[in-house]
Scaffold this motif. Structure first.
Motif, short mmCIF file in Angstrom:
data_model
loop_
_atom_site.label_atom_id
_atom_site.label_comp_id
_atom_site.label_asym_id
_atom_site.label_seq_id
_atom_site.Cartn_x
_atom_site.Cartn_y
_atom_site.Cartn_z
N GLN A 88 5.04 1.90 -40.86
CA GLN A 88 6.48 2.08 -41.10
C GLN A 88 7.17 2.54 -39.82
OE1 GLN A 88 7.42 5.01 -44.08
NE2 GLN A 88 9.60 4.46 -44.15
N SER B 109 13.36 0.81 -46.22
CA SER B 109 12.34 1.37 -45.33
C SER B 109 11.05 1.85 -46.02
CB SER B 109 12.94 2.50 -44.49
OG SER B 109 13.45 3.53 -45.31
N THR C 230 13.51 -3.80 -42.20
CA THR C 230 13.79 -2.41 -41.85
C THR C 230 14.14 -2.29 -40.37
OG1 THR C 230 12.41 -1.44 -43.58
CG2 THR C 230 12.75 -0.12 -41.60
#
Length: 283
Positions: free
Chosen positions: A18, A137, A148
């Motif tokens: 991420q 996200s 994202t």
């Protein structure tokens, strides 16, 4: 400074892939000094507080924008209904072919004011992008990760387009009244600020402007300007050898005795004690 808190990406990101996450602070409470192993953007929506960044104090309120590097140290003090977003990101996880360092961190003058302001128009657009980013996200599939980062890029470009330094003559949009007022206050640290003259120049009712300012910031116009001046005085006391009387003049106080009274009331220390305290810390 040794011993301060270091926030870890493992506590804030859903996975090691991420790249960006959104942390809302509704409200942002007092928070001890810390750094991170990630970077962040701080955007203030409402209220006010004291943001101490690398030992420099900034009185912050709606529209203020900071770009925080991982190694930066900061904390929040004296908060009053302070509402903000932290957009946190890991530079090494960003995959798009973009000069992120230039987009996020380049400043026109080295060592210049690290605080930017975002125009009212820019804030309205940023809210929409942040809402989308907050929704997208946490998802971990490949398309969501790509989206994202794309949304983050849009946000960074938007901030770059609509930001301005607090001492600029006007916001980049040619100016909502509150943007113009904030810019005028930021450029009035050494000279008197005439609100009546400002209102006449921009054809706005003084009472309405006072109410709008207090609604958005939680402070009166005079309280905000005084806080800006005290923050500048703190920095000059710490990092210069100027006489206290000269610092008072530099920060818009014609009477050095009155400056000392106001400074002591706001900080709990006299100007001389403030200077001595930091001289001990540095030595």
């Amino acid at each position: 400074m040794a011993g301060h808190l270091v926030l870890k990406k493992t506590d804030f990101f859903a996975s090691s892939a991420q790249p960006v996450a959104v942390a809302d602070r509704y409200p942002q409470n007092v928070f001890a000094e810390h750094s991170h192993d990630f970077c962040e953007l701080v955007l203030v929506w409402r209220g006010n507080g004291l943001h101490v960044l690398n030992d420099r104090s900034w009185r912050i309120t709606c529209g203020d924008l900071f770009y925080i590097r991982a190694e930066d140290r900061h904390r929040y003090e004296s908060v009053n209904d302070l509402v903000l977003h932290n957009i946190i990101y890991c530079p090494e996880r960003l995959k798009l072919n973009v000069d992120w360092d230039d987009l996020l961190h380049r400043q026109s003058v080295a060592g210049s004011d690290p605080r930017w302001r975002l125009s009212s128009h820019g804030m309205a657009q940023a809210r929409q992008l942040i809402s989308q980013l907050e929704h997208e996200s946490p998802k971990q599939d490949a398309l969501s990760l790509c989206l994202t980062e794309s949304l983050f890029l849009q946000l960074c470009i938007l901030l770059r387009r609509h930001r301005y330094q607090s001492r600029d003559a006007a916001g980049p949009d040619g100016g909502e009244t509150l943007d113009l007022l904030m810019a005028a206050l930021g450029s009035s640290l050494e000279t008197p600020f005439e609100l009546q003259q400002f209102c006449q120049q921009h054809q706005v009712a003084e009472r309405h402007l006072r109410q709008l300012f207090r609604q958005q910031t939680g402070m009166t116009i005079s309280q905000y300007l005084r806080q800006l001046r005290i923050c500048q005085a703190q920095d000059l006391l710490r990092h210069s050898e100027m006489l206290i009387s000269d610092i008072a003049t530099r920060c818009g106080f014609e009477d050095s005795n009155y400056f000392s009274v106001v400074f002591t009331k706001e900080t709990g220390l006299t100007p001389r004690m403030w200077r001595q305290r930091y001289a001990v810390e540095v030595s």
